[in-house]
Structure formats: C-alpha cells, structure tokens
Design an enzyme around this catalytic site. Sequence first.
Site, short mmCIF file in Angstrom:
data_model
loop_
_atom_site.label_atom_id
_atom_site.label_comp_id
_atom_site.label_asym_id
_atom_site.label_seq_id
_atom_site.Cartn_x
_atom_site.Cartn_y
_atom_site.Cartn_z
N GLU A 47 0.84 -1.20 0.00
CA GLU A 47 0.00 0.00 0.00
C GLU A 47 0.88 1.25 0.00
O GLU A 47 1.45 1.63 1.02
CB GLU A 47 -0.94 0.01 1.21
CG GLU A 47 -1.91 -1.16 1.25
CD GLU A 47 -2.91 -1.15 0.11
OE1 GLU A 47 -3.26 -0.06 -0.39
OE2 GLU A 47 -3.34 -2.25 -0.30
N GLU B 226 -6.68 4.34 7.17
CA GLU B 226 -6.07 3.82 5.93
C GLU B 226 -6.04 2.30 5.94
O GLU B 226 -6.30 1.65 4.92
CB GLU B 226 -4.66 4.38 5.74
CG GLU B 226 -3.99 3.90 4.47
CD GLU B 226 -4.71 4.31 3.21
OE1 GLU B 226 -4.88 3.44 2.32
OE2 GLU B 226 -5.12 5.48 3.08
N GLU C 192 -10.88 -2.41 0.43
CA GLU C 192 -10.47 -2.57 -0.97
C GLU C 192 -10.06 -4.02 -1.26
O GLU C 192 -10.39 -4.57 -2.31
CB GLU C 192 -9.32 -1.62 -1.31
CG GLU C 192 -9.75 -0.18 -1.35
CD GLU C 192 -8.61 0.78 -1.66
OE1 GLU C 192 -7.43 0.36 -1.64
OE2 GLU C 192 -8.91 1.95 -1.93
#
Length: 127
Positions: A34, A75, A82
């Site tokens: 990420e 996050e 996701e």
Amino acid sequence: MDPVSEFKSKSGLKRIYQAFWYSLDGFRSAWRHEHAFRQEVSVFVVGAIIALILRISAFEKLVLIGVLLLILIVELINSSIEAVVDRVSLERHPLSKNAKDFGSAAVLLTCLLAIATWAVVLYNRFL
C-alpha cells in the site's frame, strides 16, 4: 444455531499471542503493498517528531500525534475494504466503486481532521 467460521479464534492468552502476530502480518502487508500507507507512515513519523519537539503541553502532543495515528488506522480499514472488494470480484461494478470511494472519503475526512487539529493547536499556541 449461529454459523461460526472455522477460522474464528479461540479464547485466552494463545488468542492474544496469535492476534499480535496477525497484526504484525497486517502491518508488513500494508507496508509492502500500500503506497498510501507508506506515505502516511512517513507523515506520521515526521509529525510525531515535530509534535514531541514543540513546546506544547503533553495533552496537545497526544492530540497531534493521535490524529496522525488515526489516519493510519483509517487507511488500514480502507485497504481492508479494498482487498475484500477485489477478492469478491475484479469486475467493475457500481457497488464496488461505492465501497472503495467510501473508504477513500473516510481517509480524506481523517486527513482534514488532522490538518484542522494541527492548525488549531499551533494557532492557539503560537499566534
């Protein structure tokens, strides 16, 4: 009878021990995969150092560092959303887009909260 996943953990100290290692795996995976997480960690480190150096109260330091930590937390949640969406299907779908966009919006709101918090603390202390 409620269905229970075979992956559901047990109770006790063994569960806490295993949860700790699962969490470290999560941090490693987020760091490796990420880009946003790596960027936000960089901002966190710099911001935490600045907050610790500033001549402000311990509570103000905690708040400044806390809102930066909150960005990382949100996050990680966004990245997990996701990953689940992508696991279910890589096909483009309006509901998949919504899920990802909602997560992104949550990160944005958290960043705006951090900016506002830093602005208020620094303004009240130094101006």
